[in-house]
Write a protein that holds these residues in place. Structure first.
Motif, PDB file in Angstrom:
ATOM      1  N   ILE A  77       7.291   2.419   7.774  1.00 30.88           N
ATOM      2  CA  ILE A  77       6.084   2.974   8.393  1.00 30.88           C
ATOM      3  C   ILE A  77       6.359   4.383   8.917  1.00 30.88           C
ATOM      4  O   ILE A  77       5.548   5.302   8.730  1.00 30.88           O
ATOM      5  CB  ILE A  77       5.601   2.057   9.527  1.00 30.88           C
ATOM      6  CG1 ILE A  77       5.064   0.745   8.944  1.00 30.88           C
ATOM      7  CG2 ILE A  77       4.530   2.740  10.375  1.00 30.88           C
ATOM      8  CD1 ILE A  77       4.795  -0.329   9.980  1.00 30.88           C
ATOM      9  N   LYS A  78       7.512   4.572   9.553  1.00 32.72           N
ATOM     10  CA  LYS A  78       7.879   5.895  10.060  1.00 32.72           C
ATOM     11  C   LYS A  78       8.079   6.883   8.919  1.00 32.72           C
ATOM     12  O   LYS A  78       7.649   8.036   8.986  1.00 32.72           O
ATOM     13  CB  LYS A  78       9.150   5.796  10.902  1.00 32.72           C
ATOM     14  CG  LYS A  78       8.956   5.128  12.252  1.00 32.72           C
ATOM     15  CD  LYS A  78      10.267   5.106  13.034  1.00 32.72           C
ATOM     16  CE  LYS A  78      10.062   4.509  14.421  1.00 32.72           C
ATOM     17  NZ  LYS A  78      11.349   4.443  15.183  1.00 32.72           N
ATOM     18  N   ALA A  79       8.735   6.423   7.854  1.00 36.25           N
ATOM     19  CA  ALA A  79       8.977   7.295   6.705  1.00 36.25           C
ATOM     20  C   ALA A  79       7.668   7.715   6.049  1.00 36.25           C
ATOM     21  O   ALA A  79       7.561   8.823   5.491  1.00 36.25           O
ATOM     22  CB  ALA A  79       9.873   6.600   5.688  1.00 36.25           C
ATOM     23  N   ALA A  80       6.665   6.852   6.134  1.00 32.50           N
ATOM     24  CA  ALA A  80       5.359   7.161   5.549  1.00 32.50           C
ATOM     25  C   ALA A  80       4.492   8.000   6.486  1.00 32.50           C
ATOM     26  O   ALA A  80       3.399   8.427   6.105  1.00 32.50           O
ATOM     27  CB  ALA A  80       4.632   5.872   5.189  1.00 32.50           C
ATOM     28  N   GLY A  81       4.975   8.238   7.711  1.00 34.18           N
ATOM     29  CA  GLY A  81       4.240   9.077   8.659  1.00 34.18           C
ATOM     30  C   GLY A  81       3.085   8.376   9.347  1.00 34.18           C
ATOM     31  O   GLY A  81       2.175   9.031   9.864  1.00 34.18           O
ATOM     32  N   ILE A  82       3.086   7.042   9.381  1.00 33.06           N
ATOM     33  CA  ILE A  82       2.017   6.284  10.048  1.00 33.06           C
ATOM     34  C   ILE A  82       2.385   6.113  11.518  1.00 33.06           C
ATOM     35  O   ILE A  82       3.473   5.633  11.844  1.00 33.06           O
ATOM     36  CB  ILE A  82       1.818   4.915   9.381  1.00 33.06           C
ATOM     37  CG1 ILE A  82       1.518   5.069   7.894  1.00 33.06           C
ATOM     38  CG2 ILE A  82       0.693   4.150  10.067  1.00 33.06           C
ATOM     39  CD1 ILE A  82       1.462   3.763   7.141  1.00 33.06           C
TER      40      ILE A  82
ATOM     41  N   ILE B  36       0.837  -1.207   0.000  1.00 34.02           N
ATOM     42  CA  ILE B  36       0.000   0.000   0.000  1.00 34.02           C
ATOM     43  C   ILE B  36       0.871   1.256   0.000  1.00 34.02           C
ATOM     44  O   ILE B  36       0.612   2.218  -0.739  1.00 34.02           O
ATOM     45  CB  ILE B  36      -0.945  -0.005   1.217  1.00 34.02           C
ATOM     46  CG1 ILE B  36      -1.991  -1.126   1.062  1.00 34.02           C
ATOM     47  CG2 ILE B  36      -1.631   1.347   1.391  1.00 34.02           C
ATOM     48  CD1 ILE B  36      -2.805  -1.379   2.316  1.00 34.02           C
ATOM     49  N   ILE B  37       1.916   1.250   0.836  1.00 35.65           N
ATOM     50  CA  ILE B  37       2.836   2.394   0.884  1.00 35.65           C
ATOM     51  C   ILE B  37       3.509   2.594  -0.468  1.00 35.65           C
ATOM     52  O   ILE B  37       3.616   3.716  -0.978  1.00 35.65           O
ATOM     53  CB  ILE B  37       3.893   2.182   1.992  1.00 35.65           C
ATOM     54  CG1 ILE B  37       3.249   2.223   3.375  1.00 35.65           C
ATOM     55  CG2 ILE B  37       5.003   3.243   1.893  1.00 35.65           C
ATOM     56  CD1 ILE B  37       4.188   1.846   4.509  1.00 35.65           C
ATOM     57  N   ASP B  38       3.947   1.488  -1.078  1.00 39.36           N
ATOM     58  CA  ASP B  38       4.662   1.574  -2.348  1.00 39.36           C
ATOM     59  C   ASP B  38       3.762   2.104  -3.465  1.00 39.36           C
ATOM     60  O   ASP B  38       4.216   2.848  -4.344  1.00 39.36           O
ATOM     61  CB  ASP B  38       5.208   0.203  -2.733  1.00 39.36           C
ATOM     62  CG  ASP B  38       6.030   0.240  -4.003  1.00 39.36           C
ATOM     63  OD1 ASP B  38       7.149   0.785  -3.954  1.00 39.36           O
ATOM     64  OD2 ASP B  38       5.552  -0.260  -5.031  1.00 39.36           O
ATOM     65  N   LEU B  39       2.501   1.732  -3.440  1.00 38.78           N
ATOM     66  CA  LEU B  39       1.578   2.146  -4.507  1.00 38.78           C
ATOM     67  C   LEU B  39       0.956   3.516  -4.257  1.00 38.78           C
ATOM     68  O   LEU B  39       0.086   3.956  -5.009  1.00 38.78           O
ATOM     69  CB  LEU B  39       0.476   1.099  -4.676  1.00 38.78           C
ATOM     70  CG  LEU B  39       0.944  -0.287  -5.148  1.00 38.78           C
ATOM     71  CD1 LEU B  39      -0.222  -1.259  -5.189  1.00 38.78           C
ATOM     72  CD2 LEU B  39       1.614  -0.190  -6.519  1.00 38.78           C
ATOM     73  N   GLY B  40       1.397   4.201  -3.190  1.00 33.82           N
ATOM     74  CA  GLY B  40       0.896   5.550  -2.913  1.00 33.82           C
ATOM     75  C   GLY B  40      -0.423   5.571  -2.195  1.00 33.82           C
ATOM     76  O   GLY B  40      -1.183   6.549  -2.311  1.00 33.82           O
ATOM     77  N   GLY B  41      -0.731   4.530  -1.442  1.00 32.35           N
ATOM     78  CA  GLY B  41      -2.003   4.464  -0.727  1.00 32.35           C
ATOM     79  C   GLY B  41      -2.034   5.258   0.562  1.00 32.35           C
ATOM     80  O   GLY B  41      -3.082   5.368   1.195  1.00 32.35           O
ATOM     81  N   VAL B  42      -0.897   5.804   0.981  1.00 29.12           N
ATOM     82  CA  VAL B  42      -0.835   6.610   2.201  1.00 29.12           C
ATOM     83  C   VAL B  42      -1.078   8.069   1.839  1.00 29.12           C
ATOM     84  O   VAL B  42      -0.433   8.599   0.921  1.00 29.12           O
ATOM     85  CB  VAL B  42       0.537   6.457   2.894  1.00 29.12           C
ATOM     86  CG1 VAL B  42       0.614   7.325   4.139  1.00 29.12           C
ATOM     87  CG2 VAL B  42       0.794   5.003   3.245  1.00 29.12           C
ATOM     88  N   PRO B  43      -2.005   8.742   2.519  1.00 30.63           N
ATOM     89  CA  PRO B  43      -2.297  10.148   2.196  1.00 30.63           C
ATOM     90  C   PRO B  43      -1.046  11.032   2.278  1.00 30.63           C
ATOM     91  O   PRO B  43      -0.257  10.925   3.222  1.00 30.63           O
ATOM     92  CB  PRO B  43      -3.308  10.548   3.275  1.00 30.63           C
ATOM     93  CG  PRO B  43      -3.952   9.264   3.681  1.00 30.63           C
ATOM     94  CD  PRO B  43      -2.882   8.222   3.575  1.00 30.63           C
ATOM     95  N   GLY B  44      -0.868  11.861   1.270  1.00 29.07           N
ATOM     96  CA  GLY B  44       0.242  12.797   1.255  1.00 29.07           C
ATOM     97  C   GLY B  44       1.547  12.216   0.742  1.00 29.07           C
ATOM     98  O   GLY B  44       2.580  12.890   0.788  1.00 29.07           O
TER      99      GLY B  44
END
Length: 557
Positions: free
Chosen positions: A328-333, A205-213
């Motif tokens: 996860i930290k890099a994605a801001g979750i 999900i993170i790789d495909l841009g599923g995380v907001p922002g």
């Protein structure tokens, strides 16, 4: 010591007579091997679903969840992915070799018994010694890892207190018997699988841009020379060394997959459950290892400071040391690291529990094979080899080294030692299987007669033996850049132990290598006389509707 020790099939009449007489009546030989009283035997109580889950649970540990971060930081995601693919093939070769031998000869002596039968008694002894040494070290090492992971939440309490609690838990589960052990390991391994599945999906999900922002990453971290990083030296030579270092760390991540062969002696129906567990383990290897390492290499920058700090902390960093948490930290979750830390703690507890089980059964198997004092075959009514457990359990006390300031460094050295011992174990398994196939060919026995005929043989075993031998020989190359005698010793100490055990036994007992044409390929082929081709589980499965069968297959996958 003669090969005739292996069991001959027992006539039904003799089996019936045995049930009517006390256990201590059977000190005589039947079919060439002493029949031990019931209290001297482990109990075959592991179910198919338990063996399948234990097989993958034994392989999934901190090596994949945490150790992969160090590998990516040193070598780059491309090198690590290629290394995991190659070592996955080697691991599959080991599993297939075990599948053929263990279903043909479902012995309680472990794969050291196969080495005794197919190569030499000295080779069987050396195999057992190496494997025992591995788990005498690995069990306390996992307990230390667990105590360090707990430090993620509270570092003020002396870690020796957590060591005591974890040791008590391992002792309790193992002494309750194989039924309790199998059920506990089933659920702990199930949690491992759920956790890894969740992490892999989250990474995707993170790789495909599923995380907001956050934009889609794709293979952005594989570009600009980051996929194959140089290690120790620059240029192409450095990239090659980076890949080779990834091969060594991949071996550490995969070791433990052979655990399925240790459960043969306590499986309800090894001829059916072992091949099924091996097939399932292969698909799980593809999903959890190959796909997992690919995903984590896509969402973590190998040059990031977060990953460098995580790799430096190692197991002592708990969840913060995992490359998945770095992503996860890099994605801001927020909020997930503590949950993942709890899961990693369960990983280490499960590993310590199963490692102690393997150490005990390995020593028990050595005693059954005549390579250790017979006192280690004594079992409780629950089928626990209590003397062997008491001996191997003493080594868990090494975990109290965690109270020392240098404990982390010491146990990092232990990891080096465990890796070489695990590699040499795979060498023994593959060499035994190659000898087994040569024996069948020399005696004109078709492989089609095997209860389980593995694909890609004999070529896969030759490839696996070649690759794992190379890794064992050159795994400690970085100890020479510059030379560090401690790293050198811990990387290679397993080899002299292996050689000394082999030649020492050979000199003392004057054993000879078994010729293929003289190999005993008949006795012991059905050591468990009450194995049924059909089990209650089969009848239950046939009675299910197609929807219930789908649910059953998902639960048992």
């Amino acid at each position: 010591m003669s090969i005739d020790r292996y069991n001959q099939p027992m006539p039904f009449e003799q089996l019936s007579e045995k049930k009517d007489l006390p256990g201590d009546t059977y000190d005589g030989a039947v079919g060439g091997e002493d029949i031990q009283p019931r209290e001297e035997e482990t109990i075959r109580a592991l179910k198919s679903r338990q063996i399948s889950m234990i097989a993958i649970g034994g392989a999934i540990g901190t090596g994949l969840v945490i150790g992969s971060g160090t590998s990516i930081a040193r070598s780059g995601p491309g090198s690590v992915f290629v290394a995991y693919c190659i070592m996955g093939v080697v691991c599959f070769a080991v599993l297939l070799a075990l599948g053929e031998m263990s279903t043909k000869y479902p012995t309680k002596k472990g794969f050291a018994g196969h080495a005794t039968r197919c190569v030499d008694h000295a080779f069987g002894f050396a195999t057992a010694v190496i494997y025992l040494c591995k788990y005498l070290i690995l069990s306390p090492n996992q307990i230390v890892a667990g105590s360090l992971v707990i430090g993620y939440w509270n570092s003020s309490i002396n870690k020796a207190a957590w060591v005591t609690i974890l040791i008590a838990f391992v002792i309790l589960i193992n002494m309750l018997g194989v039924k309790a052990f199998g059920e506990v390991e089933f659920w702990l391994s199930f949690i491992k699988i759920i956790t890894l599945t969740g992490l892999i999906l989250l990474g995707l999900i993170i790789d495909l841009g599923g995380v907001p922002g956050q934009d889609r990453l794709g293979f952005a971290y594989w570009k600009h020379g980051r996929a194959f990083k140089p290690y120790k030296v620059t240029g192409d030579k450095g990239k090659f060394l980076g890949w080779w270092n990834a091969m060594v760390l991949a071996l550490f991540a995969y070791t433990g997959s052979e655990l399925v062969a240790i459960t043969v002696g306590e499986a309800k129906n090894p001829r059916k459950t072992v091949p099924a567990a091996i097939k399932k383990t292969f698909f799980r290897i593809i999903f959890f290892y190959i796909l997992g390492i690919l995903i984590v290499g896509m969402v973590v920058d190998s040059n990031s400071q977060l990953l460098a700090q995580a790799a430096k902390k190692g197991t002592s960093g708990g969840a913060s040391a995992s490359p998945f948490v770095v992503a996860i930290k890099a994605a801001g979750i927020k909020g997930l690291p503590s949950v993942i830390n709890a899961c990693i703690l369960l990983f280490t507890v499960s590993a310590a529990n199963s490692d102690q089980y393997v150490a005990t059964r390995t020593l028990y198997g050595m005693a059954k094979d005549g390579h250790a004092p017979r006192i280690f075959t004594k079992c409780t009514k629950r089928g626990v080899p209590w003397v062997a457990f008491a001996f191997t359990g003493c080594f868990m006390g090494l975990a109290y080294l965690v109270a020392s300031a240098d404990a982390l460094k010491i146990f990092n050295y232990f990891v080096n030692t465990v890796t070489i011992l695990g590699g040499l174990t795979w060498v023994s398994i593959l060499a035994s299987h190659i000898a087994f196939m040569r024996g069948m060919k020399a005696q004109g026995i078709s492989r089609d007669t095997l209860p389980y005929k593995a694909p890609f043989e004999p070529y896969l075993s030759y490839f696996g033996l070649f690759m794992i031998t190379l890794v064992c020989i050159f795994k400690g190359f970085d100890a020479f850049m510059p030379f560090d005698y401690k790293t050198f010793i811990t990387n290679y100490i397993g080899i002299p132990v292996y050689v000394i055990a082999y030649f020492g036994y050979k000199i003392v007992y004057r054993t000879k290598a078994i010729k293929p044409a003289e190999m005993d390929l008949t006795s012991g082929a059905r050591e468990f006389y009450d194995i049924d081709d059909e089990s209650p589980e089969d009848d239950h499965y046939r009675s299910l509707t197609w929807k219930e069968k789908v649910v059953y297959q998902i639960k048992n996958w």
